[in-house]
Design a protein around this motif. Sequence first.
Motif, mmCIF file in Angstrom:
data_model
loop_
_atom_site.group_PDB
_atom_site.id
_atom_site.type_symbol
_atom_site.label_atom_id
_atom_site.label_comp_id
_atom_site.label_asym_id
_atom_site.label_seq_id
_atom_site.Cartn_x
_atom_site.Cartn_y
_atom_site.Cartn_z
ATOM 1 N N LEU A 199 0.835 -1.211 0.000
ATOM 2 C CA LEU A 199 0.000 0.000 0.000
ATOM 3 C C LEU A 199 0.863 1.253 0.000
ATOM 4 O O LEU A 199 0.564 2.224 -0.698
ATOM 5 C CB LEU A 199 -0.912 -0.005 1.230
ATOM 6 N N LEU A 200 1.934 1.217 0.773
ATOM 7 C CA LEU A 200 2.831 2.361 0.827
ATOM 8 C C LEU A 200 3.509 2.577 -0.523
ATOM 9 O O LEU A 200 3.592 3.705 -1.023
ATOM 10 C CB LEU A 200 3.879 2.137 1.923
ATOM 11 N N ALA A 201 3.978 1.485 -1.138
ATOM 12 C CA ALA A 201 4.688 1.597 -2.414
ATOM 13 C C ALA A 201 3.773 2.083 -3.533
ATOM 14 O O ALA A 201 4.224 2.747 -4.470
ATOM 15 C CB ALA A 201 5.301 0.251 -2.779
ATOM 16 N N LYS A 202 2.499 1.747 -3.454
ATOM 17 C CA LYS A 202 1.560 2.092 -4.523
ATOM 18 C C LYS A 202 0.994 3.499 -4.401
ATOM 19 O O LYS A 202 0.369 4.003 -5.350
ATOM 20 C CB LYS A 202 0.404 1.090 -4.544
ATOM 21 N N ASP A 203 1.179 4.152 -3.262
ATOM 22 C CA ASP A 203 0.593 5.485 -3.080
ATOM 23 C C ASP A 203 1.302 6.487 -3.987
ATOM 24 O O ASP A 203 2.525 6.664 -3.890
ATOM 25 C CB ASP A 203 0.717 5.919 -1.620
ATOM 26 N N PRO A 204 0.571 7.173 -4.868
ATOM 27 C CA PRO A 204 1.225 8.090 -5.820
ATOM 28 C C PRO A 204 1.871 9.296 -5.158
ATOM 29 O O PRO A 204 2.692 9.981 -5.780
ATOM 30 C CB PRO A 204 0.084 8.511 -6.748
ATOM 31 N N ARG A 205 1.551 9.573 -3.912
ATOM 32 C CA ARG A 205 2.155 10.716 -3.217
ATOM 33 C C ARG A 205 3.533 10.369 -2.652
ATOM 34 O O ARG A 205 4.263 11.273 -2.245
ATOM 35 C CB ARG A 205 1.217 11.192 -2.099
ATOM 36 N N VAL A 206 3.867 9.090 -2.633
ATOM 37 C CA VAL A 206 5.207 8.668 -2.229
ATOM 38 C C VAL A 206 6.131 8.848 -3.429
ATOM 39 O O VAL A 206 5.921 8.250 -4.488
ATOM 40 C CB VAL A 206 5.207 7.205 -1.749
ATOM 41 N N LYS A 207 7.145 9.650 -3.294
ATOM 42 C CA LYS A 207 7.986 10.034 -4.433
ATOM 43 C C LYS A 207 9.210 9.148 -4.612
ATOM 44 O O LYS A 207 9.872 9.218 -5.643
ATOM 45 C CB LYS A 207 8.405 11.492 -4.298
ATOM 46 N N LYS A 208 9.525 8.347 -3.613
ATOM 47 C CA LYS A 208 10.589 7.353 -3.765
ATOM 48 C C LYS A 208 10.407 6.305 -2.680
ATOM 49 O O LYS A 208 9.956 6.607 -1.568
ATOM 50 C CB LYS A 208 11.986 7.975 -3.661
ATOM 51 N N VAL A 209 10.790 5.070 -3.010
ATOM 52 C CA VAL A 209 10.730 3.976 -2.048
ATOM 53 C C VAL A 209 12.141 3.435 -1.851
ATOM 54 O O VAL A 209 12.872 3.201 -2.818
ATOM 55 C CB VAL A 209 9.796 2.847 -2.533
ATOM 56 N N ALA A 210 12.525 3.263 -0.592
ATOM 57 C CA ALA A 210 13.784 2.607 -0.246
ATOM 58 C C ALA A 210 13.440 1.254 0.352
ATOM 59 O O ALA A 210 12.772 1.175 1.388
ATOM 60 C CB ALA A 210 14.575 3.452 0.744
ATOM 61 N N PHE A 211 13.898 0.209 -0.306
ATOM 62 C CA PHE A 211 13.549 -1.154 0.112
ATOM 63 C C PHE A 211 14.804 -1.938 0.453
ATOM 64 O O PHE A 211 15.808 -1.863 -0.256
ATOM 65 C CB PHE A 211 12.786 -1.874 -1.004
ATOM 66 N N THR A 212 14.731 -2.714 1.525
ATOM 67 C CA THR A 212 15.779 -3.673 1.855
ATOM 68 C C THR A 212 15.131 -5.017 2.118
ATOM 69 O O THR A 212 14.192 -5.115 2.921
ATOM 70 C CB THR A 212 16.582 -3.239 3.099
ATOM 71 N N GLY A 213 15.614 -6.041 1.436
ATOM 72 C CA GLY A 213 15.048 -7.378 1.605
ATOM 73 C C GLY A 213 15.561 -8.301 0.524
ATOM 74 O O GLY A 213 16.582 -8.040 -0.114
ATOM 75 N N SER A 214 14.838 -9.363 0.294
ATOM 76 C CA SER A 214 15.268 -10.353 -0.683
ATOM 77 C C SER A 214 15.097 -9.838 -2.106
ATOM 78 O O SER A 214 14.311 -8.913 -2.366
ATOM 79 C CB SER A 214 14.467 -11.642 -0.507
#
Length: 490
Positions: A199-214
Amino acid sequence: MTTLTFDSLNPATGEVVGSHPKQSADAVRESVGRAEQAATWWAGLAPAERRRRLLDYKAVLTQHLKELAGLVHDETGKPVGDATLEIVLAITHLDWAARNADRVLGRRRVSTGMIGFNLAATLEYLPLGVVGVIGPWNYPVFTPMGSIAYALAAGNAVVFKPSELTPGVGVRLAELFAESVPEQPVFQTVTGLGETGALLAKDPRVKKVAFTGSTATAKRVMAACAENLTPIVAECGGKDAFIVDADADLKAAADACLWGAMSNAGQTCVGVERVYVVDAVYETFMRELSDRVATVKAGEDYGPITMPGQLDIIRRHIDDATKSGKVVTGGPDSVRAPYVDPVIVEDVPEDSPAVREETFGPTITVRRTRDAQQALELANASAYGLAGTVFSGNARRAMELARLMRTGMTAVNSVISFAGVPALPFGGIGDSGFGRIHGADGLREFARPKAISRQRFAMPGMNLTSFSRGPKELERLIRLVTFLHGRRKR
């Protein structure tokens, strides 16, 4: 309406550490909305004001260091000493980001060159707005703070979704930030399972996503981000190699190799998983390694496997390695959930899963090589490219091997030391992801470059960007370019 919750458990005991809400789509949207407003306020502060607040946050984290280390211990099972170390590293990175953000990102003049000598040009890096951070469970403070601290220092607001295995740590990090910045919700935590992160990644108001995982999960997050063309920085898995050259300090190499492989129960993305030792020193190195590993105990020197599902992968890799290689220590019986005792296996084929796939457990494969060049070739024959290590007594050769290692980071005569240097960028290539956190590159990762050119005066007889341009002006341009660039260098 009843709010659904989930529990975080101590993986060593199974006891409930805390209960947290599975935040709904509406709750996530509301958090992002609050962050969007807070981002405007935060970006509008003078750099010195952001710096002051972030340094205050650093002080608050330091004052609560023991409390945070206890919480990390409870949710991950790792020893309190290891938890303390990761929090101290996070504090040093926060300090560096706060103190260096304006120097790295602030407006500066750049050269215009001869063609544009009538122009003035400036470059600066502006905040993106809201940054979404999706964090891991293995280092629940150090790793996400590598994104959070740098994103905040760059002038962004942050919404953080911690791993469902370590939600309490994530909640506490945001609560402590609010003590330093009570004016606006610049840093918020949302809790839940995988769908909350989506949900967080899909929100258009989020301008960048930082992900750590597999790597597999990173691909799913990228697919979610693709819906809005949201850029992503992805720090994924690794299968890091450790090279021991013929003139290495073998005692130091064995000590570093063992810690790099076994600390945090091997649950380290930049941990040691493959070891390549030059033939001339192989037997001596293996004696050193064997003597040391005999003193390392699961449940004492390192904690349990935090994610229960990882045990199946570790067991499969151990079974594969012991069937095809020579056991130095441990074996299939080393898996005694939730712990795994140290496992070292020699002569495992390079095409086996134990060598090709990320294990994420306290296991290593060791192989004898003809020379350092062959060790480098085997180290580079991996889909992953996160980090690695070189031990050599020849500084020049060590540096050359480090440069040629196909990784984002390499430690020389030390292990994982780059993670403690805030000025160095952290990230990988290939299946280990892309983009960088930490250092100046990490600050720029969470900002957008803004280029401005301003005409200081009109250039007589050289109005090139006009329909009134004539052949004489074009001829002057050709003469100028020929003078500047037309002479061949011999």
